[in-house]
Structures are given as C-alpha cells and as structure tokens.
Scaffold this motif. Structure first.
Motif, PDB file in Angstrom:
ATOM      1  N   GLU A 250       0.835  -1.197   0.000  1.00  0.00           N
ATOM      2  CA  GLU A 250       0.000   0.000   0.000  1.00  0.00           C
ATOM      3  C   GLU A 250       0.869   1.245   0.000  1.00  0.00           C
ATOM      4  O   GLU A 250       1.862   1.325   0.719  1.00  0.00           O
ATOM      5  N   ASN A 251       0.496   2.210  -0.837  1.00  0.00           N
ATOM      6  CA  ASN A 251       1.143   3.518  -0.889  1.00  0.00           C
ATOM      7  C   ASN A 251       0.134   4.594  -0.514  1.00  0.00           C
ATOM      8  O   ASN A 251      -1.027   4.549  -0.957  1.00  0.00           O
ATOM      9  N   ARG A 252       0.584   5.577   0.288  1.00  0.00           N
ATOM     10  CA  ARG A 252      -0.266   6.727   0.624  1.00  0.00           C
ATOM     11  C   ARG A 252       0.534   8.008   0.436  1.00  0.00           C
ATOM     12  O   ARG A 252       1.672   8.102   0.903  1.00  0.00           O
ATOM     13  N   THR A 280      -4.088   9.516  -3.573  1.00  0.00           N
ATOM     14  CA  THR A 280      -3.861   9.603  -2.135  1.00  0.00           C
ATOM     15  C   THR A 280      -3.602   8.223  -1.547  1.00  0.00           C
ATOM     16  O   THR A 280      -2.899   8.098  -0.546  1.00  0.00           O
ATOM     17  N   GLU A 281      -4.160   7.183  -2.173  1.00  0.00           N
ATOM     18  CA  GLU A 281      -3.944   5.822  -1.691  1.00  0.00           C
ATOM     19  C   GLU A 281      -3.985   4.845  -2.868  1.00  0.00           C
ATOM     20  O   GLU A 281      -4.862   4.924  -3.723  1.00  0.00           O
ATOM     21  N   ARG A 282      -3.006   3.955  -2.915  1.00  0.00           N
ATOM     22  CA  ARG A 282      -2.963   2.901  -3.935  1.00  0.00           C
ATOM     23  C   ARG A 282      -2.634   1.589  -3.234  1.00  0.00           C
ATOM     24  O   ARG A 282      -1.615   1.481  -2.559  1.00  0.00           O
ATOM     25  N   THR A 283      -3.502   0.597  -3.410  1.00  0.00           N
ATOM     26  CA  THR A 283      -3.347  -0.698  -2.754  1.00  0.00           C
ATOM     27  C   THR A 283      -3.223  -1.796  -3.802  1.00  0.00           C
ATOM     28  O   THR A 283      -4.008  -1.836  -4.754  1.00  0.00           O
ATOM     29  N   GLN A 308      -7.206   2.258  -6.457  1.00  0.00           N
ATOM     30  CA  GLN A 308      -6.634   3.585  -6.269  1.00  0.00           C
ATOM     31  C   GLN A 308      -7.694   4.614  -5.918  1.00  0.00           C
ATOM     32  O   GLN A 308      -8.757   4.645  -6.530  1.00  0.00           O
ATOM     33  N   GLU A 309      -7.378   5.450  -4.922  1.00  0.00           N
ATOM     34  CA  GLU A 309      -8.167   6.638  -4.617  1.00  0.00           C
ATOM     35  C   GLU A 309      -7.374   7.844  -5.080  1.00  0.00           C
ATOM     36  O   GLU A 309      -6.233   8.054  -4.651  1.00  0.00           O
TER      37      GLU A 309
END
Length: 379
Positions: A250-252, A280-283, A308-309
């Motif tokens: 996960e990346n934020r 803002t967020e990628r999982t 992804q958000e």
C-alpha cells in the motif's frame, strides 16, 4: 544488499569471475584476505504491446532487458580480522540496444561501501536497495529466479523506486530472521526534506514457509512536511518444486507531496507523467505460482489487483493484470524466455505506469496485451 543475501529471489547463483589476493599490513606480520568480483547480465528481447499510445496503436520494439535489466558490476570484500570485513559494490544498468546507460538511473545505480560483522551485522552507506524492496525480494517476489526489476513486475513500483540514494542501512540476522533499518539523508531544501526512513523483517527458514513485512516513509524534497508512506507484507509456501506466493502493498501520498528526487529515481515531472502523483492511496494485492520442471525450466502464472483513490475523483481507478512466463536454461549462464501479459484498467489508472519500468509502454486504453521473447546471458 549483497548478492548472497538475494539468493531466495534470484533462485540460482550467478557464475562469476573472481580475482583474489592477499594484502599484507604495513608491519608485515599479518595478512588480510581480499577479493574482487566482476559480474553482470545481458538481456535482450522482442516485445509486442497493444494500446501503446493515445491513438490506440500497437508497438513492436526490441527491449534492452526483458526478463532482467542488463547490468554489470564489481564488488569486493576485505577480511579485517575478528569476524569483521570491509565490503563495497558498484553496479551500472544499461541498454543493449544502444549501449547507453539507462537514463532513469545514475551511472552507478548501486554504489555503497560498508562493514560486515559475523557478530554485529552489516552497515552500508551509499545508494542501495531500500528495506521495503529487500523484504519483498527475499520472500514473495513474483518470478523469484529473476533479478530485481524487469519489464512486467508491477509490485516494484510500490517500493518507492527500489533503490535509494544517500542511505545508511543496517541489517542483522538471527538464525532465520533478518531485520533492517535505514535512513536516507535529504539533499535539498530544509533539514529532513527529501529524506526517507525504512524498516523490514524477513523470516526465511529452510522449511516451506517464508514471511516478510516492510515500511517506508519519504518526505517531499521541497515541501518537507508532506509524506509518501508505503507498507508491505506477504509470504510464500513451497511444496517440492512448486512455490505459491501472496503479497500486499500500500502507498499513501499526502496532498502536498510532489516527489523525493534526488533520493528517488525520478523527477517530479517524470512522476507526474507516469500518474504517480495523482493518488492519495494505492493498494495492490498480488500472487502467483512458480513451477520448476527439472533443472532447466521455470514456469509461472501471476496476477495483480490494484485499487486507487485519486487526489481528485478523476484519479479513482482499478486494474487487474495477468502474466504467464516460461524460462528455459540452455546452460548454466544462458537462458531463453517467453512471456505474455494481459490487463484491464479503469479511471485514473489508464495511462499510469504500474506494469513495471525500463521503457515499457503504459496502457493508454482500458486493456493492454503484451507478449515478449528474449535471451539473456549471465557472467
């Protein structure tokens, strides 16, 4: 990280030419054993990719490293006595098509020096793999017989560029457990701007189960209060000649984060072009099965699911990617491979670079089909 520590995800040792000698101390009463190793890999392939541009065109291209990025390096060690050794490594990545250095990296993509103790662990300074990447590649990396980065390995993009500059990294091992901690010093702007901290733990026993987890926190190179954080965890189960892997990453990104250059491998403009600053967020959840057939053949099937958000609604998206690969060893140092991949993309992930790196065309449509054949030689 020294190649000997990468054995679980390389799958087979590189055959290297070594030069060894003895260096006497000034008094001539004792000797320190030293060695220098030259190693490398040359890989070239032919790839077909659909939806390679916004017009929907397909593309045929020769690839300078399809299954592995072509590289050469030199590393060495000196026995200082009492279980202590001095170590170093330099490695350059290049394109076989043109003979030029890969512009995405510095000339020496790996460049570190340090000390290694049989009792107290290992401390290295310079540009090197970050702990997040080490955790994944020791355990649940896809296609584990291949080196760190190749054309279609989406999980590498979740590791903040895999390599980090200006890093101090400490690693220690107790039995089957390896722990790492790192700090990369910022090189521009206010104190702490562009810095990165990281940590990982990996459990890699002789038995069938391996587990690992890792963490990174990078601060924006200009706006030091903005952060890019990454987490990962996963493991493998090996039964006879079959290996099952499952991982999560996960990346934020904070709203004000624009990039970590020069510690990271890409400038802000490059990250924006790859849509790496749009979320803002990628999982990502990924896994696969690898089958070894005899001593010469590797077969694998892998899948990646990404959610992804976006920083704006237009950045929301998802992707599902599939891959099949076969690799056959003609000898201990030369192998040929064939690979196929297919993916669906939606929303903000259309045009985003989540297939891998090293010149692969990001999908400019909702689907993309790729196929590749190639040959590589290790020395």
């Amino acid at each position: 990280m020294q190649r000997s520590l990468q054995k679980p995800y390389l799958g087979k040792a590189l055959r290297r030419a070594s030069i060894a000698g003895a260096i006497g101390c000034w008094a001539g009463t004792s000797f320190a054993q030293s060695s220098v190793t030259l190693y490398g890999l040359i890989d070239s392939g032919l790839r077909y990719t659909t939806n390679a541009d916004k017009a929907g065109d397909s593309r045929w291209q020769t690839m300078s490293g399809g299954a592995s990025e072509s590289h050469f390096g030199i590393k060495g060690s000196e026995d200082l006595g009492g279980g202590l050794s001095a170590i170093f490594q330099l490695e350059d990545r290049f394109f076989t098509n043109s003979g030029t250095t890969d512009p995405a990296y510095p000339f020496f993509n790996t460049a570190f020096v340090g000390l290694q103790s049989t009792t107290y662990g290992r401390l290295t300074l310079g540009r090197q793999l970050n702990p997040f990447a080490d955790a994944v590649m020791r355990t649940y990396i896809t296609n584990p017989w291949l080196p760190t980065v190749y054309q279609f390995r989406p999980e590498v993009g979740m590791a903040q560029g895999v390599w980090t500059s200006s890093m101090a990294k400490y690693a220690a091992q107790w039995h089957d457990v390896t722990v790492e901690g790192s700090y990369a010093f910022g090189t521009t702007g206010a104190f702490g701007a562009g810095s990165q901290i990281g940590a990982s733990i990996a459990y890699v026993p002789q038995g069938p189960v391996s587990l690992a987890a890792g963490y990174l926190d990078a601060r924006d190179a200009v706006n030091g209060s903005a952060h890019f954080k990454a987490w990962t965890a996963g493991g493998t189960y090996t039964f006879d000649s079959t290996r099952f892997s499952l991982g999560w990453a996960e990346n934020r990104e904070d709203p004000g984060f624009t990039g970590n250059f020069p510690n990271g491998p890409y400038t802000t403009a490059t990250l924006t072009a790859l849509k790496f600053n749009n979320f803002t967020e990628r999982t990502m959840i990924f896994g696969g099965v690898t089958q070894t057939v005899g001593a010469a053949t590797h077969l694998s099937a892998n899948v990646w699911r990404t959610l992804q958000e976006g920083k704006q609604t237009s950045g929301d998206g998802n992707a599902t990617q599939f891959q099949l690969m076969a690799d056959y060893n003609l000898s201990r140092r030369t192998d040929v491979y064939i690979e196929g991949d297919y993916a669906w993309y939606s929303g903000g992930l259309i045009g985003a670079q989540i297939q891998g790196f090293n010149g692969l065309s990001a999908a400019q449509g909702s689907t993309q089909l790729g196929a590749m054949v190639g040959i590589r030689h290790l020395f």
